[in-house]
Design an enzyme around this catalytic site. Structure first.
Site, mmCIF file in Angstrom:
data_model
loop_
_atom_site.group_PDB
_atom_site.id
_atom_site.type_symbol
_atom_site.label_atom_id
_atom_site.label_comp_id
_atom_site.label_asym_id
_atom_site.label_seq_id
_atom_site.Cartn_x
_atom_site.Cartn_y
_atom_site.Cartn_z
ATOM 1 N N ASP A 2 0.831 -1.195 0.000
ATOM 2 C CA ASP A 2 0.000 0.000 0.000
ATOM 3 C C ASP A 2 0.871 1.253 0.000
ATOM 4 O O ASP A 2 1.956 1.246 0.568
ATOM 5 C CB ASP A 2 -0.906 -0.025 1.237
ATOM 6 C CG ASP A 2 -2.103 0.887 1.072
ATOM 7 O OD1 ASP A 2 -2.332 1.382 -0.044
ATOM 8 O OD2 ASP A 2 -2.810 1.109 2.075
ATOM 9 N N ARG A 15 -0.614 8.841 -10.364
ATOM 10 C CA ARG A 15 -0.668 7.633 -9.518
ATOM 11 C C ARG A 15 0.013 6.440 -10.182
ATOM 12 O O ARG A 15 0.675 5.649 -9.530
ATOM 13 C CB ARG A 15 -2.135 7.266 -9.214
ATOM 14 C CG ARG A 15 -2.837 8.236 -8.287
ATOM 15 C CD ARG A 15 -4.291 7.782 -8.051
ATOM 16 N NE ARG A 15 -4.329 6.438 -7.494
ATOM 17 C CZ ARG A 15 -4.228 6.172 -6.193
ATOM 18 N NH1 ARG A 15 -4.103 7.145 -5.322
ATOM 19 N NH2 ARG A 15 -4.269 4.928 -5.782
ATOM 20 N N HIS A 19 2.555 3.256 -9.083
ATOM 21 C CA HIS A 19 2.382 1.814 -9.306
ATOM 22 C C HIS A 19 3.603 1.237 -10.024
ATOM 23 O O HIS A 19 4.020 0.119 -9.738
ATOM 24 C CB HIS A 19 1.111 1.536 -10.110
ATOM 25 C CG HIS A 19 -0.140 1.872 -9.359
ATOM 26 N ND1 HIS A 19 -0.349 1.495 -8.057
ATOM 27 C CD2 HIS A 19 -1.262 2.562 -9.725
ATOM 28 C CE1 HIS A 19 -1.547 1.933 -7.653
ATOM 29 N NE2 HIS A 19 -2.111 2.587 -8.644
ATOM 30 N N ASN A 50 -10.629 -3.530 -5.671
ATOM 31 C CA ASN A 50 -9.870 -2.605 -6.537
ATOM 32 C C ASN A 50 -10.534 -2.341 -7.896
ATOM 33 O O ASN A 50 -10.204 -1.364 -8.568
ATOM 34 C CB ASN A 50 -8.433 -3.094 -6.760
ATOM 35 C CG ASN A 50 -7.524 -2.884 -5.570
ATOM 36 O OD1 ASN A 50 -6.604 -3.656 -5.315
ATOM 37 N ND2 ASN A 50 -7.755 -1.819 -4.806
HETATM 38 C C1 IPE Z 1 -1.067 0.155 -4.120
HETATM 39 O O1 IPE Z 1 -1.190 1.345 -3.449
HETATM 40 C C2 IPE Z 1 -2.295 -0.742 -4.137
HETATM 41 C C3 IPE Z 1 -2.568 -1.432 -5.421
HETATM 42 C C4 IPE Z 1 -1.660 -1.859 -6.232
HETATM 43 C C5 IPE Z 1 -3.968 -1.662 -5.824
HETATM 44 P P1 IPE Z 1 -2.423 2.359 -3.506
HETATM 45 O O2 IPE Z 1 -2.789 2.625 -4.925
HETATM 46 O O3 IPE Z 1 -3.523 1.824 -2.649
HETATM 47 O O4 IPE Z 1 -1.790 3.649 -2.854
HETATM 48 P P2 IPE Z 1 -2.514 4.774 -1.962
HETATM 49 O O5 IPE Z 1 -3.261 4.081 -0.869
HETATM 50 O O6 IPE Z 1 -3.417 5.542 -2.866
HETATM 51 O O7 IPE Z 1 -1.371 5.589 -1.444
HETATM 52 MG MG MG Z 2 -4.170 2.199 -0.733
#
Ligand code: IPE
Ligand code: MG
Length: 228
Positions: A2, A15, A19, A50
């Protein structure tokens, strides 16, 4: 795993860049696990919840997964690591299913190390799938409900051929399990760290292992019983 989104936000990046860096952290974690003798590592890569994210992000995550599998096939074979998928993976996009089956088949013979990927995983969905299979088996007269025990029940979980986790690591400062291996983690030690997943490196991995090593696991017994 996370904190990818927050890692990117903090840097003014999209974002998906978080990833991408998260996928690099996966490669580091896999290496650190093997170097530290951790035989099985299960990564919660994509939950049933998700799917509710914006379509662009879901598509980007699937693309990253596809690329990861493509790249890692040789690496997994070279390092003799078996891939196992945990989750309703038939519901993933077809090209991902095909790639997963391909990598699973290509690494099926390895027994020392396992990378389990939790994909389209949710513990409640898993329990419902198990309950359904058991009910059907009972209806068909294959099992006797009066004799059902947890060991038999667990044979219907996605993790049927995997031992329970000893340690669960949750990154990014959140202190919850978020529908991850709820039954299997019944006696797991849980390690919470504020580190965001893309920053989770070998040093962080070792810190978690050191913390785990100092815990006393009692499984409902008293400390005195364990010493005796
Ligand atoms: C990775 O982090 C989770 C997945 C790969 C689905 P997030 O995408 O949940 O990161 P935050 O919580 O927005 O920081
Ligand atoms: Mg998250």
């Amino acid at each position: 795993m996370d904190g990818n989104g927050r890692w990117a936000n903090e840097r003014g990046l999209p974002r998906i860049e978080g990833h991408r860096r998260g996928a690099d952290a996966v490669k580091r974690a896999l290496k650190a696990a093997q170097e530290n003798g951790v035989k099985i590592i299960t990564l919660y890569a994509f939950s049933v919840e998700n799917w509710n994210r914006p379509k662009d992000e879901v598509d980007a995550l699937m693309q990253l997964l596809d690329r990861f599998l493509q790249e890692q096939l040789t690496e997994l074979v070279k390092r003799k690591i078996r891939l196992r998928v945990v989750g309703r993976y038939q519901e993933l996009p077809e090209h991902i299913c095909e790639r997963l089956s391909h990598v699973e088949a290509a690494t099926a013979e390895f027994t020392d190390y396992t990378l389990a990927l939790a994909l389209n995983y949710g513990a409640r969905t898993e329990v419902v799938d198990a309950a359904r299979a058991i009910a059907q088996a009972a209806q068909a007269g294959k099992i006797n409900p009066d004799e059902l025990n947890y060991e038999q029940f667990a044979q219907h979980l996605y993790t049927k051929d995997l031992p329970d986790p000893d340690l669960v690591i949750r990154t990014s400062g959140e202190a919850r399990l978020s529908n991850f291996l709820l039954l299997q983690a019944a006696y797991a030690e849980i390690y919470f760290t504020p580190v965001l997943w893309p920053d989770f490196d070998e040093k962080q991995f070792k810190l978690a292992l050191t913390d785990y090593a100092a815990r006393e696991r009692r499984y409902g017994q008293t400390a005195e019983q364990l010493q005796g």
